[in-house]
Design a protein around this motif. Structure first.
Motif, PDB file in Angstrom:
ATOM      1  N   GLU A   1       0.830  -1.202   0.000  1.00 19.16           N
ATOM      2  CA  GLU A   1       0.000   0.000   0.000  1.00 19.16           C
ATOM      3  C   GLU A   1       0.868   1.257   0.000  1.00 19.16           C
ATOM      4  OE1 GLU A   1      -3.466  -1.954  -0.389  1.00 19.16           O
ATOM      5  OE2 GLU A   1      -3.305   0.224  -0.179  1.00 19.16           O
ATOM      6  N   GLN A   2       0.446   2.289  -0.708  1.00 15.14           N
ATOM      7  CA  GLN A   2       1.208   3.524  -0.776  1.00 15.14           C
ATOM      8  C   GLN A   2       1.214   4.251   0.559  1.00 15.14           C
ATOM      9  OE1 GLN A   2       0.674   5.927  -4.261  1.00 15.14           O
ATOM     10  NE2 GLN A   2       0.769   7.788  -3.080  1.00 15.14           N
ATOM     11  N   GLY A   3       0.127   4.186   1.299  1.00 10.41           N
ATOM     12  CA  GLY A   3       0.080   4.874   2.582  1.00 10.41           C
ATOM     13  C   GLY A   3       0.212   6.372   2.405  1.00 10.41           C
ATOM     14  N   VAL A   4       0.928   7.016   3.315  1.00  4.42           N
ATOM     15  CA  VAL A   4       1.032   8.475   3.272  1.00  4.42           C
ATOM     16  C   VAL A   4       2.418   8.948   2.838  1.00  4.42           C
ATOM     17  CG1 VAL A   4      -0.748   8.805   5.021  1.00  4.42           C
ATOM     18  CG2 VAL A   4       1.625   8.524   5.737  1.00  4.42           C
ATOM     19  N   SER A  59       1.232   8.622 -10.338  1.00  3.87           N
ATOM     20  CA  SER A  59       1.809   8.075  -9.108  1.00  3.87           C
ATOM     21  C   SER A  59       1.459   6.601  -8.950  1.00  3.87           C
ATOM     22  CB  SER A  59       1.301   8.863  -7.905  1.00  3.87           C
ATOM     23  OG  SER A  59       1.819   8.336  -6.703  1.00  3.87           O
ATOM     24  N   GLY A  60       2.466   5.803  -8.611  1.00  4.31           N
ATOM     25  CA  GLY A  60       2.238   4.384  -8.361  1.00  4.31           C
ATOM     26  C   GLY A  60       2.239   3.514  -9.595  1.00  4.31           C
ATOM     27  N   LEU A 108       3.409  -1.257  -5.199  1.00  3.93           N
ATOM     28  CA  LEU A 108       3.228  -2.370  -6.129  1.00  3.93           C
ATOM     29  C   LEU A 108       2.227  -1.989  -7.211  1.00  3.93           C
ATOM     30  CD1 LEU A 108       3.318  -5.321  -7.130  1.00  3.93           C
ATOM     31  CD2 LEU A 108       1.616  -5.874  -5.357  1.00  3.93           C
ATOM     32  N   ASP A 109       2.673  -1.976  -8.454  1.00  2.00           N
ATOM     33  CA  ASP A 109       1.784  -1.839  -9.608  1.00  2.00           C
ATOM     34  C   ASP A 109       1.450  -3.263 -10.034  1.00  2.00           C
ATOM     35  OD1 ASP A 109       0.542  -1.589 -12.040  1.00  2.00           O
ATOM     36  OD2 ASP A 109       2.022  -0.233 -12.916  1.00  2.00           O
ATOM     37  N   TRP A 141       6.948  -9.347  -3.982  1.00  3.52           N
ATOM     38  CA  TRP A 141       5.737  -9.001  -4.743  1.00  3.52           C
ATOM     39  C   TRP A 141       5.434 -10.056  -5.801  1.00  3.52           C
ATOM     40  CZ3 TRP A 141       7.288  -3.173  -5.500  1.00  3.52           C
ATOM     41  CH2 TRP A 141       6.881  -2.444  -4.371  1.00  3.52           C
ATOM     42  N   LEU A 142       6.469 -10.531  -6.478  1.00  2.27           N
ATOM     43  CA  LEU A 142       6.265 -11.569  -7.489  1.00  2.27           C
ATOM     44  C   LEU A 142       5.672 -12.824  -6.858  1.00  2.27           C
ATOM     45  CD1 LEU A 142       9.590 -11.168  -9.510  1.00  2.27           C
ATOM     46  CD2 LEU A 142       7.288 -10.750 -10.398  1.00  2.27           C
TER      47      LEU A 142
END
Length: 204
Positions: A1-4, A59-60, A108-109, A141-142
């Protein structure tokens, strides 16, 4: 998660400008890494810039600069132009490797990661610490997405003087080192594919 606290690490001047324009007024903390040395403009296989005034930063979102069928290199920051040089040289010599710029390094995209993770190999190249940087997280992530390409990552792994061009060769993420790593991964991927094919035929 991107979070802040998104972490942005652009690979060249035009992308820096576009990232700043996009995120400057965002709420909360965000970090934009800057390079310590000048880097060349990123050019595609036709000699034209990847990034122009028409570019819009999201972004992201990972950015596929070169499409590949054998596997992909994922890079950012000053490692990106080196990875671009390596990828184009490899493609001229028969390795159909793609290139991904990951300017938001802590997000993570899933869509792009799923796409490149279904090819034969993935190599992450970064200017950060190899033991604690993107390479470690990307491998996780993979696995999280159920993907298992041949995988490796290059990055800073020795004591040295940052900001010097010699440092890149000392740390082993220069173009020649990237090309060598890709060839090794491509060989592993080919061996795995052959083994899988033999198993498939045995069950027919």
């Amino acid at each position: 998660e991107q979070g802040v606290s998104p972490l942005y690490f652009p690979g060249e001047k035009t992308q820096v400008d576009k990232i700043v324009e996009k995120v400057f007024w965002d709420k909360g903390l965000r970090f934009i890494f800057s390079l310590r040395s000048k880097v060349p403009q990123l050019l595609n296989e036709e000699g034209k810039p990847y990034y122009t005034e028409a570019y819009s930063f999201v972004s992201g979102k990972d950015e596929i600069l070169l499409e590949g069928t054998d596997g992909y290199i994922v890079a950012f920051g000053d490692a990106l132009y080196r990875a671009n040089d390596a990828a184009q040289r490899l493609r001229l010599n028969g390795v159909n490797v793609g290139l991904v710029n990951k300017p938001t390094i802590n997000v993570l995209d899933e869509e792009t990661t799923d796409k490149i993770g279904k090819t034969g190999f993935v190599l992450v190249v970064e200017p950060l610490n190899k033991s604690t940087g993107l390479g470690i997280r990307y491998g996780s992530w993979l696995l999280q997405l159920g993907l298992s390409p041949a995988y490796d990552h290059l990055g800073a792994c020795k004591m040295g003087c940052g900001g010097l061009w010699e440092q890149v060769y000392h740390q082993g993420y220069d173009s020649e080192s990237i090309q060598k790593a890709v060839r090794e991964l491509n060989a592993k991927a080919a061996k795995k594919a052959t083994k899988t094919a033999k198993i498939g035929r045995a069950h027919v």
